[in-house]
Design an enzyme around this catalytic site. Structure first.
Site, PDB file in Angstrom:
ATOM      1  CE  LYS A  45      13.623 -32.613  49.235  1.00 19.61           C
ATOM      2  NZ  LYS A  45      14.034 -31.890  48.044  1.00 19.61           N
ATOM      3  CD  GLN A  51      17.048 -30.929  46.178  1.00 21.96           C
ATOM      4  OE1 GLN A  51      16.328 -31.785  46.660  1.00 21.96           O
ATOM      5  NE2 GLN A  51      16.926 -29.650  46.498  1.00 21.96           N
ATOM      6  CG  ASP A  62       9.565 -30.676  43.658  1.00 20.18           C
ATOM      7  OD1 ASP A  62       9.276 -30.517  44.858  1.00 20.18           O
ATOM      8  OD2 ASP A  62      10.701 -30.469  43.202  1.00 20.18           O
TER       9      ASP A  62
END
Length: 286
Positions: A56, A100, A123
């Protein structure tokens, strides 16, 4: 002999999406002196998570964004993580925040997701964003469902009126992708482990989205001839190879178009994270 399915190349579509984002970021920098900022928080030493976070970071830098990874030790307390999120929420240079997953067991994942500013929740997991999606309104959409829809539109220019079956009802993929299919005027069935006669349900579908996390569960004879198959599953076999939730070798002989694993939905997830960061940047700055 029947013609094999067209392979939907997620790598190529993701590269094209990232190139467009890079152009837009460069224009923002040149015209307004502003650069979108993506901050990823990683708690602990999970090997897969470390690989994802590095990937990422690398791709965010490639498109010209400010990319920062906050690597916290595995014994970080929930209170310390909440304090870090409060700091990022308050920082105006931060446009996107991603924690994460999975988090260490002693931290309540739901509480952490709820603590992210919904406007920075790239997200798309905050209850406010989930609610906006369910209501057909604009919010930040989870990356994998968003990527799946972009691949679907590569294969099918119009989704209107098509019958779609989503296998899996997770908050991460199954439910949000079903909402996006509804918005695209599909007739949507969400199937799951308790669905009666799953093969017959899948066989009706013009579009199959498989997101259950069970290797090669969906067989070729479940697929309606000519259907479009999006395989979200990423399963590691004992020999180390990756495979999807669909038996690719069988399904490719029946489907009209299909995503491979790897190289299908996977590359789209990170590209859509960057897309969401840009969306958040614009929404926050009007």
């Amino acid at each position: 002999m029947a013609q094999q399915a067209r392979i939907i190349d997620g790598k190529a579509v993701a590269a094209e999406l990232r190139a467009g984002i890079a152009r837009e970021v460069a224009a923002l920098k040149a015209e307004r002196g502003l650069v979108p900022g993506l901050h990823v928080v990683l708690v602990g030493e999970d090997p897969a998570s470390k690989v994802y976070v590095a990937s990422k970071e690398k791709l965010a830098v490639e498109v010209g964004m400010n990319s920062v990874a906050h690597r916290l030790p595995a014994d970080t307390t929930e209170a310390q993580l909440l304090a870090k999120l409060a700091e990022l929420n308050a920082d105006d240079s931060v446009d996107g925040i991603l924690v994460q997953l999975p988090l260490p067991k002693h931290i309540d994942t739901g509480r952490i997701i709820d603590a992210i500013d919904p406007a920075k929740d790239v997200d798309g997991l905050h209850p406010i964003n989930a609610g906006l999606l369910a209501g057909g309104k604009n919010g930040l959409v989870p990356c994998t469902p968003l990527g799946s829809m972009l691949l679907l539109k590569q294969a099918l220019p119009s989704l209107s009126g098509l019958e779609a079956v989503v296998i899996g009802r997770s908050e991460l993929v199954g439910r949000p992708v079903a909402q996006l299919l509804l918005q695209a005027d599909c007739t949507v069935t969400i199937a799951h482990s308790r669905t009666r006669d799953l093969p017959a349900v899948v066989k009706r579908a013009d579009i199959v989205i498989a997101a259950v996390g069970r290797p090669r569960m969906v067989k070729g004879d479940w697929i309606k001839p000519g259907a479009t198959v999006i395989d979200v599953g990423i399963n590691r076999l004992p020999d180390g190879k990756l495979t999807g939730d669909v038996d690719f070798a069988e399904a490719v002989e029946v489907a009209g178009a299909i995503t491979p694993v790897p190289g299908g939905v996977g590359p789209m997830t990170i590209a859509c994270l960057l897309k969401n960061t840009l969306t958040a940047f614009h929404a926050r700055r009007g």
